[in-house]
Structure formats: structure tokens, C-alpha cells
Enzyme design. Sequence first.
Site, short mmCIF file in Angstrom:
data_model
loop_
_atom_site.label_atom_id
_atom_site.label_comp_id
_atom_site.label_asym_id
_atom_site.label_seq_id
_atom_site.Cartn_x
_atom_site.Cartn_y
_atom_site.Cartn_z
N GLY A 1 -4.08 -4.25 -4.18
CA GLY A 1 -5.11 -3.26 -4.51
C GLY A 1 -4.42 -1.96 -4.84
N HIS A 2 -4.46 -1.58 -6.08
CA HIS A 2 -3.81 -0.33 -6.49
C HIS A 2 -4.87 0.71 -6.78
CE1 HIS A 2 -0.04 -2.70 -7.90
NE2 HIS A 2 -0.01 -2.42 -6.62
N GLN B 1 2.29 -5.89 -3.28
CA GLN B 1 2.65 -5.98 -1.86
C GLN B 1 3.97 -5.22 -1.61
OE1 GLN B 1 1.73 -9.21 -3.45
NE2 GLN B 1 -0.31 -8.54 -3.01
N LYS C 1 2.60 2.27 -5.01
CA LYS C 1 3.36 1.82 -6.20
C LYS C 1 2.56 2.05 -7.47
CE LYS C 1 3.36 -2.29 -4.49
NZ LYS C 1 2.91 -2.01 -3.14
N ASP D 1 0.82 -1.23 0.00
CA ASP D 1 0.00 0.00 0.00
C ASP D 1 0.84 1.27 0.00
OD1 ASP D 1 -2.25 -1.70 0.30
OD2 ASP D 1 -1.89 -1.76 2.45
P1 IMP Z 1 -2.37 -12.78 1.64
O1 IMP Z 1 -1.43 -12.25 0.64
O2 IMP Z 1 -3.82 -12.51 1.30
O3 IMP Z 1 -2.14 -14.23 1.96
O4 IMP Z 1 -2.13 -12.00 3.03
C1 IMP Z 1 -0.93 -12.16 3.77
C2 IMP Z 1 -0.53 -10.85 4.42
O5 IMP Z 1 -0.16 -9.92 3.42
C3 IMP Z 1 -1.65 -10.16 5.22
O6 IMP Z 1 -1.07 -9.48 6.32
C4 IMP Z 1 -2.22 -9.16 4.24
O7 IMP Z 1 -2.86 -8.07 4.89
C5 IMP Z 1 -0.96 -8.74 3.52
N1 IMP Z 1 -1.18 -8.24 2.17
C6 IMP Z 1 -1.36 -8.97 1.05
N2 IMP Z 1 -1.50 -8.18 -0.02
C7 IMP Z 1 -1.38 -6.92 0.41
C8 IMP Z 1 -1.39 -5.65 -0.24
O8 IMP Z 1 -1.52 -5.52 -1.46
N3 IMP Z 1 -1.23 -4.58 0.57
C9 IMP Z 1 -1.04 -4.68 1.90
N4 IMP Z 1 -1.00 -5.84 2.54
C10 IMP Z 1 -1.18 -6.96 1.81
#
Ligand code: IMP
Length: 425
Positions: free
Chosen positions: A40-41, A217, A16, A13
Site C-alpha cells: 500500500g503506497h 514491502q 518507498k 511502509d
Molecule cells: P502477506 O504478504 O499478506 O502474506 O503478509 C505477510 C506479512 O507481511 C504480514 O506481517 C503483513 O503485515 C506483512 N506485509 C505484507 N505487505 C506489507 C506492506 O506492504 N507493508 C507492511 N507489511 C506488509
Amino acid sequence: MAITLVIGAQWGDEGKGRIVDFLAAGADVVGRFGGGANAGHTVRVGDKTYKLRIVPSGVLAGALDCIIGPGTVVSLDQFVEELRSLGAAGIDVSRVWLSDLAHVLLPYHIEQDRAAERARGDAALGTTGNGIGPAYVDRVARRGMRAGDLRDRARVRAIVERRCAELAREGIGADAAAIVARIEEHGPMVVPHIRDTVALLHDALRAGKRVIAEGAQGALLDVTFGTYPYVTSSSTVAGGAGAGLGFGPTAVEHVIGVAKAYATRVGAGPFPSELLDDVGERMRERGAEYGTVTGRARRTGWIDTVALRYVAAVNGLTHLAITKLDVLDGFDQVCMCTGYDGAPDASLPFQMSAPVKPVLRRFAGWTQPTTGARAYGELPPQARAYLDALAADVGVPISYVSVGPERSQIIVREDAPAKALASRA
Ligand code: IMP
């Protein structure tokens, strides 16, 4: 060789998508190298706001080839929905390419992810619930479905039926016929976008085109280098970009790390500089720190240079892009976490389960809004002092500073080697 990597330097977040959208105006190809609909962009163009989860942010910048790379895990439901909503908004999606090597994220992955989180109880990781972990498990276990398989109905059916039978033995109900029917329904929309993106990428490189590799991420969520086990299941660091799009390290020209002027995190896990007080609340409100994907309130805190030094090293960052500086406008003082009490600062502690105490360096705040600044020299002197100290502490130059959501609100510094790319905008 001309690949610019854009990497999240914190816990995701960081903005990017905005930096990629801005740089993409000077690029020919933009490729996502990992993750899936967990990303989520949010990108604002004029008075329109777009929320992208799988399609690279570069799609908003014009007629580019946008690659969803071999390293991603893609939900067809989400992909189709995104193609439709972008199309409805008048965005050309005809050059969005899904790698034939990318893995298909299926409904049972989502069920498995949510069931695993429920089973963890208080120790839940706080995943986004999009099935990312189980989809990568299936890839590694060599039982996944690749996008290229979607061209072969019999193969799709065989993979789904075999896996559903295995899941049934584990007590997880999944309706193979319904899943296959859904995939077949999406086929006409998805299959024309499937392509050998490795060939496309290398043709572009040979033709001297500019390529941006877009991270999803952040580096601190990397499955190996992040704050394990509170991480995602893919490689989010620079090294993962080549493995996720199909190029070698010699192809990389710049590695831009994107960080907010403060820090946020969603989900559970260590966050040494977290603020649980009204200062943190103010950051959350001013920065609208609520997840694009889950709507969850993000945890907020001061920027952490211990973590950023580690991220700079692991990724080989050549530049920093600092976003959302304007969120700190009007704070009496701003702080920077420059060490952890009692912990060596050369790297991140192996386990940060016991809370580590941040060592804070304090800076005078600024009252003058930064939102109107279009050059670094136009920022208030206190803001410059803060940013200069940040660059010196991390050891990486700050080449971009964003002071608001508009494309015009990104300050590009004169010494930014990527300026050539941006200036073609
Ligand atoms: P997962 O990727 O859904 O398995 O989540 C694993 C961890 O990564 C959790 O703490 C999510 O909140 C975090 N996470 C995954 N994708 C994002 C992102 O795009 N932004 C922020 N946190 C993310």
C-alpha cells in the site's frame, strides 16, 4: 547501465512510494518487481492523496512507462479498480504495463490465505489477507495462471477448472464458472495493458533511459532473509529486483534503502525495539501509523541499526533515504537500537522468537520543527547529530531525508549520486 533500486529497509511502509514518486520525475521507466495488493503506497501530490497497491507509484509523476513486473502476483479486481480510480482522478494510465509473465491472483487464493490464517489461531502470521502466499505457492507448484494466459479464453478456463477441482477435493469450495466469468468481464480493460515488459525494459536501457525498480514491502519481510515465518512470500531484497523484472546485477547503478526515522511493523513477528508505552503511542498518532491496506494499527519502536546493518549488507545499499523525521519533532529524547543484549550483532539472530532485549543509544531530542527544512543544514543540530550517528552506525550515507508528506519536503543532499536523477524533476 542506469537502474536505481528503491528497497524498503525495514518491515514495509517506509515511504518507498514517496521516494519513488520523487525520483520518478527524472526517470523514464518505473517497475514493480514483487508482491501484489498486499502493498500500500500512499503518495500525496498537492492537495490530493493517492493510495496505490499494484500500479507503481511512478504513475503519478507523469508520462512514464510503469511496469508491473514478472515477479508480481496481480489480482485483476484490484488492478481494474486501481486503473479506474486513477483514470477518474485524471492520471494517465495508458502506459501502465502488466508483464505477460506476472501471475494472476485469483479469488481462491484469498480464500486459502484467510483459511490458513484462521487455522493458525494464536500463531497467525497477520497476513494482509490478499492471497499473496497461496498465489506464490501456485506459481512455484507450476499450476498458476500468467497474465499472458488471459489472451486465451480456453486456457484460462482450463487452468481455473483444473485448480477448482483440486481445491474441491481438499474441501475448499471455489466456483470455477463464476471465476472465469469475472476474468472475462475484466478482459477488455486488462488485456490492452499486458505486454512483454522484459523487451520494453531492455529497449529502454539500450536507449540510455533511466529506470527505477520499485520494491514492495521491506527487506525484513523477505521470504528468505526476513524474520521467517513472519514474512511475505516474495523476495523483497535487491537480489529479487532482477529476478522480478528481468535484468542482471550489472544493470544496477544505485541501491537506495528507505527507512523511517523510527520503525514500524504490521502483523506478528519479532520487533526487538518495539515500544509498548505512550512514546510508541505518540509515534503512532503523530506518524498516522495505520495500514493503507488493512487499516490495522502499526506497531511502533525505535530505529534498529542491527537490522539496518544486516539489510545494508544483504541488499548492497549505496544510499539511505530516511523518511518521516518530522514525526520525532518535540520528543525529549530519541533512541537508536544499536545492539541486542546477549546476541552477536553481526547479523540478525536466526530465531528471534524469544524476545531479544535492545541496547539503546540515547540522543537529545529537538523542539524546533523540521518540516520547514529544505536543506540538511537547516535541520536542528540535534536532528543532524541523530542522523549522522545513524549513517555512521549503518555505514551507508543518508542521501534523502523527508520531513513531511509534500514532494518539496524531501531534502536531497549535495553528495547524493542520485541527485542528477532527482534534479531533472
Ligand atoms: P502477506 O504478504 O499478506 O502474506 O503478509 C505477510 C506479512 O507481511 C504480514 O506481517 C503483513 O503485515 C506483512 N506485509 C505484507 N505487505 C506489507 C506492506 O506492504 N507493508 C507492511 N507489511 C506488509
